[in-house]
Design a protein around this motif. Sequence first.
Motif, PDB file in Angstrom:
ATOM      1  N   GLY A  72       0.854  -1.186   0.000  1.00 50.02           N
ATOM      2  CA  GLY A  72       0.000   0.000   0.000  1.00 50.02           C
ATOM      3  C   GLY A  72       0.886   1.230   0.000  1.00 50.02           C
ATOM      4  O   GLY A  72       1.854   1.302   0.748  1.00 50.02           O
ATOM      5  N   ARG A  73       0.547   2.185  -0.866  1.00 49.77           N
ATOM      6  CA  ARG A  73       1.453   3.331  -1.034  1.00 49.77           C
ATOM      7  C   ARG A  73       1.560   4.175   0.228  1.00 49.77           C
ATOM      8  O   ARG A  73       2.649   4.591   0.618  1.00 49.77           O
ATOM      9  N   ARG A  74       0.427   4.439   0.901  1.00 47.37           N
ATOM     10  CA  ARG A  74       0.488   5.247   2.124  1.00 47.37           C
ATOM     11  C   ARG A  74       1.326   4.545   3.184  1.00 47.37           C
ATOM     12  O   ARG A  74       2.164   5.174   3.850  1.00 47.37           O
ATOM     13  N   ASN A  75       1.124   3.231   3.350  1.00 46.03           N
ATOM     14  CA  ASN A  75       1.887   2.477   4.349  1.00 46.03           C
ATOM     15  C   ASN A  75       3.372   2.477   4.015  1.00 46.03           C
ATOM     16  O   ASN A  75       4.224   2.636   4.899  1.00 46.03           O
ATOM     17  N   TYR A  76       3.675   2.301   2.720  1.00 42.75           N
ATOM     18  CA  TYR A  76       5.083   2.265   2.302  1.00 42.75           C
ATOM     19  C   TYR A  76       5.740   3.629   2.490  1.00 42.75           C
ATOM     20  O   TYR A  76       6.859   3.727   3.012  1.00 42.75           O
ATOM     21  N   SER A 118       6.829  10.365  -3.469  1.00 46.62           N
ATOM     22  CA  SER A 118       6.278  11.724  -3.351  1.00 46.62           C
ATOM     23  C   SER A 118       5.676  12.189  -4.664  1.00 46.62           C
ATOM     24  O   SER A 118       4.617  12.827  -4.696  1.00 46.62           O
ATOM     25  N   GLN A 119       6.358  11.875  -5.752  1.00 45.46           N
ATOM     26  CA  GLN A 119       5.877  12.312  -7.065  1.00 45.46           C
ATOM     27  C   GLN A 119       4.496  11.729  -7.355  1.00 45.46           C
ATOM     28  O   GLN A 119       3.580  12.435  -7.784  1.00 45.46           O
ATOM     29  N   SER A 120       4.326  10.434  -7.117  1.00 49.57           N
ATOM     30  CA  SER A 120       3.047   9.801  -7.434  1.00 49.57           C
ATOM     31  C   SER A 120       1.929  10.303  -6.521  1.00 49.57           C
ATOM     32  O   SER A 120       0.782  10.458  -6.950  1.00 49.57           O
ATOM     33  N   ILE A 121       2.250  10.596  -5.245  1.00 47.20           N
ATOM     34  CA  ILE A 121       1.241  11.147  -4.334  1.00 47.20           C
ATOM     35  C   ILE A 121       0.791  12.523  -4.812  1.00 47.20           C
ATOM     36  O   ILE A 121      -0.406  12.837  -4.821  1.00 47.20           O
ATOM     37  N   PHE A 183      -3.725  12.350   6.450  1.00 42.78           N
ATOM     38  CA  PHE A 183      -4.260  13.024   5.271  1.00 42.78           C
ATOM     39  C   PHE A 183      -4.086  12.256   3.956  1.00 42.78           C
ATOM     40  O   PHE A 183      -4.841  12.481   3.013  1.00 42.78           O
ATOM     41  N   ILE A 184      -3.071  11.403   3.847  1.00 45.36           N
ATOM     42  CA  ILE A 184      -2.822  10.726   2.570  1.00 45.36           C
ATOM     43  C   ILE A 184      -3.606   9.419   2.514  1.00 45.36           C
ATOM     44  O   ILE A 184      -3.590   8.633   3.466  1.00 45.36           O
ATOM     45  N   GLU A 185      -4.274   9.204   1.391  1.00 50.33           N
ATOM     46  CA  GLU A 185      -5.023   7.966   1.184  1.00 50.33           C
ATOM     47  C   GLU A 185      -4.551   7.294  -0.105  1.00 50.33           C
ATOM     48  O   GLU A 185      -4.126   7.960  -1.046  1.00 50.33           O
ATOM     49  N   ASP A 186      -4.654   5.981  -0.146  1.00 56.44           N
ATOM     50  CA  ASP A 186      -4.309   5.250  -1.362  1.00 56.44           C
ATOM     51  C   ASP A 186      -5.374   5.469  -2.422  1.00 56.44           C
ATOM     52  O   ASP A 186      -6.576   5.482  -2.113  1.00 56.44           O
TER      53      ASP A 186
END
Length: 523
Positions: A72-76, A118-121, A183-186
Motif C-alpha cells: 500500500g502506497r500510504r503504508n510504504y 512523493s511524485q506519485s502522491i 491526510f494521505i489515502e491510497d
Amino acid sequence: MESGARKWIIVVTVVLCTVLELIDTSIVNVALTQMMGNLSATQQEVSWVIASYAIANVIVVPMTGFLSEQFGRRNYFGGSVVLFTLASIACGHSTNIWELVAFRFIQGVGGGALMATSQSILIDTFPPKELPLGQALFSMGVIVGPSLGPTLGGYIVDNYDWPWIFYVNVPVGILATIFTFIFIEDPAHIKARIPRPVSQIDWLGIFLLVLGVGSLQLVLEQGETEDWFESTYIISFALLSAIGIIGFIVRELTAKQPIVDLRVIGRSRNLAFGVILSFVVGFGLFASVFVFPIFTQRILGFTAMQTGMILLPSSLVTGAMMPFIGKAIQKGVSQKLMIPFGFAIFFIFTFWMSARISPTAGDMDFFWPLMLRGFGLAFIFLPITTLSLAGLSGKDAGQAAGLTSMIRQLGGSFGVAIVGTYLERSTAYNRVAQLPNISLYNTETTQRLQAFTQGFLAKGYALSQAQQQAYAALEGTLMKQVALITYSQTFTMLGIFFLICIPLVFFMKIKKNAPPVDMSAAH
C-alpha cells in the motif's frame, strides 16, 4: 483528487520529504573532516558515509512501484519516513565510523522511497488539468534540495557539532509521519491491489538489481579513491556490476511478473530517449554542483557556508520558475522547444563560468552565471519528465517514473565520478604542460623567486630558509594557476556535453491533442 486545505497539507508534506531526502545526499559532505576527527576515521573510511547512502538509494528507487503495490502506497511512504527518521537519530548517536556507515545505508533505504513515491502522491492529489503544476512542485524540491545541503550543512558545522546534520531531520520526519497517516489515502487502484504471494515475488530480479546497480554505484563512489582499474577491488565490483545488470535486464524482459518492467521502454520511444536525457540532466546537475564548491573552497578559500549561499539563489530561481513552466506546458507550449533552449542556456552558463574563473574572483563574479544556470534548468527538468511519460498510464507510468528517477541518480553519480577523475588527471597533465615556462634560465622566474626571497627575508627568515620558502611559494603559485586552467576546462567540457545531447530531443514525439500525462499509478 483532493481539494482545499487537505490538498495543500499533502503538498507540503511530500515536497518537504523530497527536499529532506535530497538534502541528505549532500549535507554530510561539509562535515566529513569533523567526522574523521571525532570518529577516528581515515579519509577512505569516511567516504563510505556518502557511498552507503547513495548505494541504498539507487537500489530502492526502481523497486518503489512494486513495494507500493505490495504494502500500500500510504503504508510504504509512511513507513519509509519513519525508517528515515529513526535512522537519522541512529546516525547522530553513532560511536564509530562503521556504525555510521550502517545507519546511513538504512537511512538511504528509507530515503529512496521519499522522492519516488512523493511524485506519485502529488500526481494523485491534483486533477488532470492541474497535473503540470503538481509535477512542477515536485521538481522544485528535486532542484532546490541538492543546493540546500551544503548551505545547511555548512551552517550546522560552523555553529554546532556534526550529529546535528542528522538531528535536523527528526522534527520534519515526525510531522511528515503524522500528516501521512492522517491526510494521505491510497488511490482506488492501490486499494484494489492483490499483494503477490511471497512465492511469486521476483526474488532473482531483486538479487540481480542489488548486485548490478549496487556494485555500479560502489564503483562510481569509490573508484577515484581506489585509483579505478588499477585496483583489484574496483575491477571485481565492476565485473559483478556487469554480471548483475546484464542478468537483471535479461530476467526482467523474460519474467512473467518482473520486479521492474523494462518492457515499458520498448513500448514508448519517448521514454527510451527520456531515460537518456534524464541521465544527461543528472550528470550536468550533480557535476556542476560538485565542481563549484571544490573550486571556491580549495582555490578561493571560501567557507562551506559562503559557497552554499552563492549556490542557493540560482536554485530558488529554478524552483520559482517551475510552476510557470508547468502552466506553459499545460497551455500547449512544446517541450521539444523548451528542452533545447534549456540545454543552450546551460551551455552559455558553463562558458561564462570558465571565463569568470580567476584567482581574485569573488561572490558577485559567479552570481549572474549561476542565476542563468537556474533559469536554464527550469526549461530542462520538468519538460523532460512530462515528455518522457507522455502516453503512458497505469502501471507503465509507475515503472517509467521509477526508471527515470534511478537513471537520473546514476547520471549524477557518473557525473561526479567522471568530473572528479578529470580534475585529478587534468591537474597533473596541466602541471607538466606548464613546467617548461618555469626555469632558472627564465628571467621572469628568477625575478619572481627573488621577490619571494626578499619577502621572506623581510619577515626575519635566514637566507637558506627564505630561499626554501621562495621555492615553495613558487610551487604554490604554479599549482594555483594549474587549478584555474583545469576548472575552466571542466566547465567548458560540461557545456559541450550538453550541446552535443540536444539532437536527442528531436527523436521524441508530441502527439497533438493528446490527453495529459496519466501518472495515477506512478508510485
